[in-house]
Design a protein around this motif. Structure first.
Motif, PDB file in Angstrom:
ATOM      1  N   UNK A  40       0.832  -1.205   0.000  1.00  0.00           N
ATOM      2  CA  UNK A  40       0.000   0.000   0.000  1.00  0.00           C
ATOM      3  C   UNK A  40       0.867   1.255   0.000  1.00  0.00           C
ATOM      4  N   UNK A  41       1.915   1.263   0.822  1.00  0.00           N
ATOM      5  CA  UNK A  41       2.820   2.422   0.855  1.00  0.00           C
ATOM      6  C   UNK A  41       3.475   2.641  -0.508  1.00  0.00           C
ATOM      7  N   UNK A  42       3.844   1.549  -1.168  1.00  0.00           N
ATOM      8  CA  UNK A  42       4.472   1.701  -2.488  1.00  0.00           C
ATOM      9  C   UNK A  42       3.480   2.284  -3.487  1.00  0.00           C
ATOM     10  N   UNK A  43       2.200   1.953  -3.356  1.00  0.00           N
ATOM     11  CA  UNK A  43       1.178   2.517  -4.245  1.00  0.00           C
ATOM     12  C   UNK A  43       0.948   3.992  -3.948  1.00  0.00           C
ATOM     13  N   UNK A  44       1.214   4.408  -2.735  1.00  0.00           N
ATOM     14  CA  UNK A  44       1.062   5.819  -2.378  1.00  0.00           C
ATOM     15  C   UNK A  44       2.265   6.651  -2.821  1.00  0.00           C
ATOM     16  N   UNK A  45       3.435   6.026  -2.923  1.00  0.00           N
ATOM     17  CA  UNK A  45       4.667   6.774  -3.179  1.00  0.00           C
ATOM     18  C   UNK A  45       5.155   6.721  -4.622  1.00  0.00           C
ATOM     19  N   UNK A  46       5.141   5.561  -5.239  1.00  0.00           N
ATOM     20  CA  UNK A  46       5.730   5.415  -6.571  1.00  0.00           C
ATOM     21  C   UNK A  46       4.897   6.025  -7.704  1.00  0.00           C
ATOM     22  N   UNK A  47       3.613   5.782  -7.767  1.00  0.00           N
ATOM     23  CA  UNK A  47       2.841   6.289  -8.909  1.00  0.00           C
ATOM     24  C   UNK A  47       2.888   7.806  -9.105  1.00  0.00           C
ATOM     25  N   UNK A  48       2.852   8.625  -8.051  1.00  0.00           N
ATOM     26  CA  UNK A  48       2.875  10.071  -8.299  1.00  0.00           C
ATOM     27  C   UNK A  48       4.118  10.534  -9.061  1.00  0.00           C
ATOM     28  N   UNK A  49       5.271  10.025  -8.705  1.00  0.00           N
ATOM     29  CA  UNK A  49       6.505  10.451  -9.379  1.00  0.00           C
ATOM     30  C   UNK A  49       6.501  10.035 -10.843  1.00  0.00           C
ATOM     31  N   UNK A  50       6.125   8.808 -11.120  1.00  0.00           N
ATOM     32  CA  UNK A  50       6.109   8.324 -12.496  1.00  0.00           C
ATOM     33  C   UNK A  50       5.025   9.014 -13.311  1.00  0.00           C
TER      34      UNK A  50
END
Length: 90
Positions: A40-50
């Motif tokens: 869940x944390x990775x879904x909150x952090x990675x998508x915005x940058x990409x």
């Protein structure tokens, strides 16, 4: 597949604050269990940058979907790097 949307659609979900919730619900429905907090944390952090990088490059119409490596054969979790987005042009 947890999600297949354009970068513009993902950006809208991020602004609404609903992307991680949407992915969590789809994950639960497909796998019959809740994702881990790390997922869940990775879904909150990675998508915005990409997503921001795609939009800034003028590629807001590019569709993609989250990608994850298959689960390990053992019962232990593996924290291998994951590629979050696989892009395709409509």
């Amino acid at each position: 597949m947890l999600l297949r949307e354009s970068a513009a659609s993902v950006a809208a979900r991020i602004l609404e604050g609903s992307l991680a919730l949407h992915l969590t619900e789809n994950f639960r429905h497909q796998h019959g269990r809740m994702p881990t907090l790390a997922e869940i944390r990775s879904w909150e952090r990675s998508p915005p940058a990409l997503t921001n990088a795609l939009i800034e490059a003028g590629l807001d119409g590019v569709e993609g979907q989250p990608r994850a490596r298959p689960a390990a054969a053992s019962a232990r979790r593996s924290d291998r790097p994951r590629s979050w987005w696989a892009a395709s042009w409509p």
